[in-house]
Design a protein around this motif. Structure first.
Motif, mmCIF file in Angstrom:
data_model
loop_
_atom_site.group_PDB
_atom_site.id
_atom_site.type_symbol
_atom_site.label_atom_id
_atom_site.label_comp_id
_atom_site.label_asym_id
_atom_site.label_seq_id
_atom_site.Cartn_x
_atom_site.Cartn_y
_atom_site.Cartn_z
ATOM 1 N N GLY A 55 0.818 -1.211 0.000
ATOM 2 C CA GLY A 55 0.000 0.000 0.000
ATOM 3 C C GLY A 55 0.848 1.256 0.000
ATOM 4 N N MET A 56 1.884 1.262 0.826
ATOM 5 C CA MET A 56 2.765 2.428 0.874
ATOM 6 C C MET A 56 3.513 2.598 -0.448
ATOM 7 N N GLY A 57 3.940 1.502 -1.031
ATOM 8 C CA GLY A 57 4.635 1.567 -2.314
ATOM 9 C C GLY A 57 3.748 2.121 -3.414
ATOM 10 N N CYS A 58 2.491 1.701 -3.414
ATOM 11 C CA CYS A 58 1.537 2.250 -4.392
ATOM 12 C C CYS A 58 1.423 3.754 -4.240
ATOM 13 N N ASN A 59 1.322 4.209 -3.013
ATOM 14 C CA ASN A 59 1.132 5.636 -2.764
ATOM 15 C C ASN A 59 2.368 6.459 -3.102
ATOM 16 N N ILE A 60 3.516 6.021 -2.631
ATOM 17 C CA ILE A 60 4.729 6.804 -2.848
ATOM 18 C C ILE A 60 5.072 6.845 -4.334
ATOM 19 N N GLY A 61 5.033 5.683 -4.980
ATOM 20 C CA GLY A 61 5.365 5.626 -6.401
ATOM 21 C C GLY A 61 4.406 6.418 -7.267
ATOM 22 N N THR A 62 3.140 6.280 -7.001
ATOM 23 C CA THR A 62 2.144 6.962 -7.822
ATOM 24 C C THR A 62 2.135 8.465 -7.554
ATOM 25 N N ALA A 63 2.351 8.864 -6.319
ATOM 26 C CA ALA A 63 2.414 10.300 -6.022
ATOM 27 C C ALA A 63 3.569 10.944 -6.780
ATOM 28 N N ALA A 64 4.693 10.252 -6.853
ATOM 29 C CA ALA A 64 5.836 10.793 -7.599
ATOM 30 C C ALA A 64 5.522 10.861 -9.093
ATOM 31 N N LEU A 65 4.830 9.849 -9.610
ATOM 32 C CA LEU A 65 4.459 9.856 -11.032
ATOM 33 C C LEU A 65 3.406 10.902 -11.357
ATOM 34 N N LEU A 66 2.526 11.154 -10.435
ATOM 35 C CA LEU A 66 1.394 12.042 -10.657
ATOM 36 C C LEU A 66 1.774 13.521 -10.618
ATOM 37 N N THR A 67 2.820 13.852 -9.891
ATOM 38 C CA THR A 67 3.182 15.256 -9.674
ATOM 39 C C THR A 67 3.352 16.065 -10.963
ATOM 40 N N PRO A 68 4.119 15.620 -11.946
ATOM 41 C CA PRO A 68 4.305 16.452 -13.146
ATOM 42 C C PRO A 68 3.011 16.725 -13.918
ATOM 43 N N TRP A 69 1.995 15.898 -13.738
ATOM 44 C CA TRP A 69 0.740 16.088 -14.459
ATOM 45 C C TRP A 69 -0.296 16.876 -13.649
ATOM 46 N N THR A 70 0.036 17.203 -12.421
ATOM 47 C CA THR A 70 -0.941 17.918 -11.590
ATOM 48 C C THR A 70 -0.484 19.306 -11.172
ATOM 49 N N GLU A 72 1.794 23.009 -12.333
ATOM 50 C CA GLU A 72 2.255 23.762 -13.508
ATOM 51 C C GLU A 72 3.726 23.474 -13.763
ATOM 52 N N LYS A 73 4.150 23.647 -15.026
ATOM 53 C CA LYS A 73 5.530 23.309 -15.402
ATOM 54 C C LYS A 73 6.575 23.994 -14.528
ATOM 55 N N GLY A 74 6.355 25.255 -14.194
ATOM 56 C CA GLY A 74 7.321 25.983 -13.379
ATOM 57 C C GLY A 74 7.411 25.484 -11.947
ATOM 58 N N ASP A 75 6.431 24.703 -11.510
ATOM 59 C CA ASP A 75 6.390 24.218 -10.128
ATOM 60 C C ASP A 75 6.694 22.733 -9.991
ATOM 61 N N ILE A 76 7.147 22.103 -11.059
ATOM 62 C CA ILE A 76 7.397 20.650 -11.014
ATOM 63 C C ILE A 76 8.465 20.302 -9.981
ATOM 64 N N ALA A 77 9.552 21.057 -9.945
ATOM 65 C CA ALA A 77 10.624 20.752 -8.990
ATOM 66 C C ALA A 77 10.122 20.882 -7.554
ATOM 67 N N VAL A 78 9.404 21.950 -7.280
ATOM 68 C CA VAL A 78 8.877 22.167 -5.927
ATOM 69 C C VAL A 78 7.839 21.099 -5.587
ATOM 70 N N GLY A 79 6.967 20.784 -6.546
ATOM 71 C CA GLY A 79 5.940 19.771 -6.300
ATOM 72 C C GLY A 79 6.535 18.405 -6.038
ATOM 73 N N SER A 80 7.556 18.041 -6.809
ATOM 74 C CA SER A 80 8.203 16.732 -6.620
ATOM 75 C C SER A 80 8.894 16.656 -5.263
ATOM 76 N N ALA A 81 9.564 17.733 -4.889
ATOM 77 C CA ALA A 81 10.237 17.749 -3.591
ATOM 78 C C ALA A 81 9.226 17.749 -2.454
ATOM 79 N N ALA A 82 8.101 18.430 -2.665
ATOM 80 C CA ALA A 82 7.080 18.514 -1.611
ATOM 81 C C ALA A 82 6.501 17.139 -1.291
ATOM 82 N N VAL A 83 6.323 16.314 -2.313
ATOM 83 C CA VAL A 83 5.791 14.961 -2.078
ATOM 84 C C VAL A 83 6.689 14.222 -1.097
#
Length: 178
Positions: A55-70, A72-83
């Motif tokens: 369950g944790m693997g599903c969440n962590i992996g998918t949250a990392a994959l989902l970030t660039p699509w949720t 804005e482009k300028g916030d991808i680095a911040v969004g990925s780090a925030a996860v």
């Protein structure tokens, strides 16, 4: 890796994978918090840990994959780090809470039957449990199992709140990863 394969080519919306992962965590935590104080060497614990880990693997992996699509482009680095940062910060806070609650609870339970010196010795090293009489040793081990169950119920509460955080991302048309 499994989550990436499940969501790639728009097969399954990542949010659905996250919800399933969160449900796996909740189911695992429910079962892990039911350990019997009479059986401290409960072998089913290992299988339940696998369910929680999936369950944790599903969440962590998918949250990392989902970030660039949720975000804005300028916030991808911040969004990925925030996860990652929120995951670690949240985990540290939960560990602090369950440790504080668990240690206070088990100390109070043990002081009903043991001297303060014995309780202090147990908190210094669990090897001190082996020096106790057999019936007292069984009581102490059972108290620690009940303490673990209490701690897992607290983690369960935080995990249940996780469902709502995923539901905050709900959209009429779910994001799909190409």
């Amino acid at each position: 890796m499994v989550t990436a394969m499940a969501v790639k080519n728009r097969r399954i919306p990542p949010l659905y994978v996250c919800l399933v992962g969160q449900l796996l965590q909740i189911i695992g935590l429910i079962f892990i918090s039911l350990g019997s104080p009479n059986d401290p060497d409960w072998h089913a614990l290992y299988g339940i840990e696998v369910v929680i880990g999936l369950g944790m693997g599903c969440n962590i992996g998918t949250a990392a994959l989902l970030t660039p699509w949720t975000v804005e482009k300028g916030d991808i680095a911040v969004g990925s780090a925030a996860v990652t940062q929120f995951r670690f910060l949240g985990s540290a806070i939960v560990v602090a809470i369950i440790t504080a609650v668990g240690n206070s609870w088990v100390r109070d339970v043990l002081l009903d039957r043991l001297t303060p010196a014995q309780v202090s010795a147990i908190f210094q090293s669990t090897d001190a449990i082996n020096d106790l009489p057999e019936t007292t040793e069984a009581f102490v081990r059972g108290a620690f199992v009940e303490n673990f169950n209490l701690q897992m119920r607290i983690v369960l509460g935080f995990s249940a709140v996780g469902i709502f955080t995923w539901l905050l991302m709900w959209q009429r048309t779910q994001v799909r990863i190409p």
